[in-house]
Design an enzyme around this catalytic site. Structure first.
Site, short mmCIF file in Angstrom:
data_model
loop_
_atom_site.label_atom_id
_atom_site.label_comp_id
_atom_site.label_asym_id
_atom_site.label_seq_id
_atom_site.Cartn_x
_atom_site.Cartn_y
_atom_site.Cartn_z
N PHE A 1 -11.87 -7.63 13.13
CA PHE A 1 -10.74 -8.03 12.30
C PHE A 1 -10.40 -6.94 11.28
O PHE A 1 -11.28 -6.43 10.61
CB PHE A 1 -11.05 -9.35 11.59
CG PHE A 1 -9.95 -9.79 10.66
CD1 PHE A 1 -8.71 -10.15 11.17
CD2 PHE A 1 -10.14 -9.81 9.29
CE1 PHE A 1 -7.68 -10.53 10.32
CE2 PHE A 1 -9.12 -10.21 8.44
CZ PHE A 1 -7.88 -10.56 8.95
N GLN A 2 -9.15 -6.61 11.19
CA GLN A 2 -8.65 -5.55 10.29
C GLN A 2 -9.35 -4.22 10.52
O GLN A 2 -9.60 -3.47 9.58
CB GLN A 2 -8.74 -5.99 8.83
CG GLN A 2 -7.74 -7.13 8.52
CD GLN A 2 -7.51 -7.32 7.03
OE1 GLN A 2 -8.38 -7.10 6.22
NE2 GLN A 2 -6.29 -7.76 6.68
N LYS B 1 -17.77 -1.03 5.11
CA LYS B 1 -18.08 -2.03 4.08
C LYS B 1 -19.57 -2.14 3.78
O LYS B 1 -19.97 -2.27 2.62
CB LYS B 1 -17.55 -3.40 4.52
CG LYS B 1 -17.71 -4.47 3.46
CD LYS B 1 -17.02 -5.76 3.84
CE LYS B 1 -17.14 -6.76 2.68
NZ LYS B 1 -16.48 -8.03 3.01
N GLU C 1 0.82 -1.21 0.00
CA GLU C 1 0.00 0.00 0.00
C GLU C 1 0.86 1.27 0.00
O GLU C 1 0.46 2.29 -0.53
CB GLU C 1 -0.95 0.01 1.20
CG GLU C 1 -2.10 -0.97 1.07
CD GLU C 1 -1.78 -2.35 1.61
OE1 GLU C 1 -0.60 -2.62 1.93
OE2 GLU C 1 -2.70 -3.19 1.71
N MET D 1 24.16 9.71 3.15
CA MET D 1 23.98 10.96 3.87
C MET D 1 24.16 10.76 5.37
O MET D 1 24.70 11.63 6.05
CB MET D 1 22.59 11.55 3.55
CG MET D 1 22.42 12.98 4.00
SD MET D 1 23.64 14.09 3.27
CE MET D 1 22.78 14.69 1.82
#
Lengths: 575, 168
Positions: free
Chosen positions: A112-113, A162, A50, A479
């Site tokens: 969940f999630q 959802k 993602e 760096m």
């Protein structure tokens, strides 16, 4: 037209002219993915993480100016986007992130999630929405696009439970032409009075300096800026984010300013009497010690964001509005005053600047034994004639790309300037390549940065994105190592990687062309060879000088006239 | 620069998330919230927030701009910049035995407070006034045992015809 929540979302995106969605499916967005299935108008780009999706959408937006759209699932889907959102937010990039949420009946139950998407992303978005009804989806999308793309742009997140996207329930859909946003107002242009005042102040300068930033690029104001600077005959510098806002090959351009800016740009900043700041935000990497910033200058500041005015440095005159509008007005307003410009003073000022230029602060020790990283960028510039889109990751390679690749056009230099996100380069290059399939897109990176989003090589294969990855491989986090050399007596704590993959093989295992360049003598021919493979992604692993540093350098907390020019020089020759 | 007390009045969209956006801005940018009050207004879609913060002049200007930038914020005003009225309400529950009751009653009268609940052993007092008055009253309780206390935080409104609503 009766549509489900999912279909409404797709229709909204179409109404907004969205061509690409960058995303990754998961439970909470499956209804939406189902509605998207087989769609002819919107192309979905499946990234491999993602974070890659957000950077790709970000790169797309930076290159073509249209908002980048991301679609991810709930929980880890959206938490993986946080870095990408923060990156876009810091650099004011317009984006729409659609995240699935667990169904409303489960919100707050640690389902969940489940993650508090709006809570987590609040500080890293311009605004965010949690949609609470089907009926409000269209309105929320309209608002989100307005907020993301107007004023100072930024990412806007839309979190959708959802159950609202369930295909079984359909409602009437109409995309609103207008929405009420009473508490949101993007400044458009400035009063005539202030424009006139600015014009008069500008022409009164004896030692003028124009300092322009990312706002010129985002505000599509490069033409107006170039016209104004040309009309006035003043010197101009760009910030890291502003490169390409003024043609870099023009003689009035002094190079980038700031921590790794040129000697002439920083000295001119320090000595100028009128500073004209356009779409720049006085970032600490630009100002150095704010108490010693442009000590004798009156400052005029143009910005679309009122909160940028006098945030770091108190300015004398502020013009708030779209940079392009204000510059257009200023171009008209300065015309009658042009003869007031003190030509002899300006000539003297240019003589001084040319003297600073003779320092040749970007010169470096050439070698025929070991590849100097600067020479890679210079060669790349020669081969591509400066016409490529260049994305970068973060670190030394980023600075060298900014210093040695001369950008004559805006939107060509794509990097994470504000947040400094390693891992940005490759996925953002994918977005750029999708926006401009026929253009050359180069990702200048380092062996540490590239590993942070290396999985996106798979995405590049799937969509046949012929990006050229130029990996400046110095076997160090360059760096970090440079700072450790300067500030920690060379104790290179954790800045060296013991195990570095064979990048050429790695690339070929992903189905791409891998190349390794080790000798200075073969640099040009091999780079040319890579660039000539027009339809393939080529990963060019360039083994460079391990301990090369980025110069000039203003150390944190020092002033513009306290630059370090070479490894041996201390506070080299202050003017 | 000296830190001064500022009363910031805000009109915000009455939506979830508004309060945390504002609170988040304070914590993210290192400002303090000394006290905070939020309640709906005559327009149900808008809440009014009053908060008190201590900061210097440069910071307060920046803070006001940052608040104004939030999409949920309809209007912002620093009330301390102009003539204004401020009030705070205190609810104070005291443990009060028989020999203390007269003294407390006297103090209540002096401060024009009200006793709003009485039991065998307690008094609950309501007092409205500027913060200094509230603090003075609490101070005057001396050895009398405070069981608990609630303060509303400062509420502020500008004098005269001005209002926060009619600016935008």
């Amino acid at each position: 037209m009766k549509l489900s929540g999912s279909q409404i979302i797709i229709e909204c995106l179409k109404k907004e002219g969205v061509e690409f969605i960058f995303g990754y499916p998961g439970g909470a967005v499956l209804h939406i993915y189902d509605a998207l299935f087989g769609d002819k108008k919107i192309k979905h780009v499946l990234t491999r993480h993602e974070q890659g999706a957000t950077h790709a959408a970000d790169g797309y937006a930076r290159a073509c100016g249209k908002p980048g759209v991301v679609l991810v699932t709930s929980g880890p889907g959206i938490t993986n986007c946080v870095t990408g959102l923060a990156t876009a937010h810091m650099d004011s990039v317009p984006m729409i992130i659609i995240s699935g949420q667990v169904s409303r009946e489960y919100v707050g139950s640690d389902a969940f999630q489940e993650a508090d998407a709006t809570g987590i992303t609040r500080p890293v978005t311009k605004h965010n929405f949690l949609v609470d009804s089907r009926e409000s989806i269209a309105e929320v999308f309209k608002k989100a696009f307005i907020i993301a793309t107007t004023g100072r742009p930024g990412p806007v997140l839309i979190d959708i439970p959802k159950d609202l996207t369930d295909p079984k329930t359909k409602i009437n859909f109409e995309y609103p032409k207008k929405v009420k946003l009473r508490s949101y107002k993007a400044p458009i242009s400035e009063s005539k009075l202030k424009i006139e005042e600015a014009a008069k102040l500008l022409v009164s300068a004896k030692k003028p300096m124009v300092y322009s930033g990312g706002g010129v690029i985002l505000g599509n104001a490069h033409k107006e800026l170039t016209t104004l600077v040309k009309t006035l005959g003043y010197p101009v510098t760009n910030t890291l984010m502003g490169l390409g806002g003024y043609p870099a090959t023009d003689n009035q351009f002094l190079g980038m300013l700031g921590m790794h800016g040129t000697y002439e740009a920083n000295m001119a900043m320090h000595d100028c009497d009128i500073l004209f700041a356009v779409g720049a935000r006085f970032d600490d990497r630009v100002t150095g010690d704010t108490s010693k910033f442009c000590p004798s200058a009156k400052i005029i500041h143009i910005d679309v964001d009122p909160s940028s005015i006098s945030k770091i440095i108190e300015v004398d005159l502020s013009l708030v509005g779209e940079t392009s509008n204000i510059l257009k007005d200023l171009n008209k307003a300065v015309k009658p005053h042009l003869k007031k410009i003190n030509k002899s003073a300006l000539k003297k000022w240019w003589t001084q600047i040319d003297k600073w230029r003779t320092k040749k602060c970007l010169s470096y020790k050439k070698s025929n034994k070991i590849i100097k990283p600067q020479s890679v960028i210079e060669t790349l510039y020669d081969i591509t004639k400066g016409n490529s889109y260049v994305t970068s990751d973060v670190g030394q390679h980023q600075m060298w790309a900014a210093q040695y690749y001369k950008f004559d056009k805006p939107n060509r230099w794509i990097n994470s300037g504000g947040l400094g996100t390693m891992g940005f380069g490759l996925p953002s290059a994918m977005g750029v390549q999708l926006a401009y399939p026929k253009s050359e897109v180069i990702c200048v990176t380092g062996e540490a940065s590239i590993l942070m989003c290396i999985q996106e090589l798979a995405t590049c294969l799937q969509y046949r994105l012929p990006i050229k990855i130029i990996n400046l491989n110095n076997r160090y986090m360059g760096m970090v190592r440079q700072w450790q050399e300067f500030f920690y007596e060379g104790r290179y704590a954790m800045s060296y990687m013991e195990a570095i993959p064979d990048f050429a093989q790695l690339a070929s295992s992903f189905g791409h062309v891998g190349m390794k360049i080790e000798k200075p003598s073969e640099l040009k021919t091999k780079l040319q060879e890579a660039m000539d493979l027009k339809d393939r992604l080529v990963f060019v692993d360039v083994i460079t000088d391990q301990e090369e540093n980025v110069y000039p350098m203003i150390k944190s907390g020092q002033a513009h006239n306290e630059m370090h020019l070479s490894p041996t020089g201390k506070d080299t020759e202050l003017a | 620069m000296d830190e001064k007390r500022h009363i910031i009045s805000l009109l915000v969209e009455n939506e979830f998330g508004s309060l945390s956006r504002i609170a988040g801005l304070f914590s993210a940018r290192g400002y303090n919230i000394h006290c905070l009050n939020v309640a709906p207004t005559n327009d149900v879609s808008i809440s009014r927030m009053t908060l008190v913060t201590f900061c210097n002049d440069q910071k307060i200007k920046q803070l006001a701009k940052q608040l104004d930038k939030l999409v949920d914020v309809v209007n912002v005003k620093d009330l301390t910049e102009e003539t204004h009225i401020e009030r705070e309400m205190l609810l104070l529950k005291l443990k009060c035995n028989k020999n203390q009751r007269d003294e407390v009653k006297r103090l209540v009268d002096i401060f024009r407070a009200r006793i709003i609940d009485v039991t065998d052993t307690t008094y609950t007092i309501e007092l409205t006034g500027v913060t200094e008055k509230i603090l003075a009253f609490i101070e005057s309780m001396g050895k009398i045992k405070i069981i608990e206390m609630v303060r509303s935080g400062t509420l502020g409104i500008s004098r005269g015809i001005d209002s926060l609503e009619n600016i935008k």
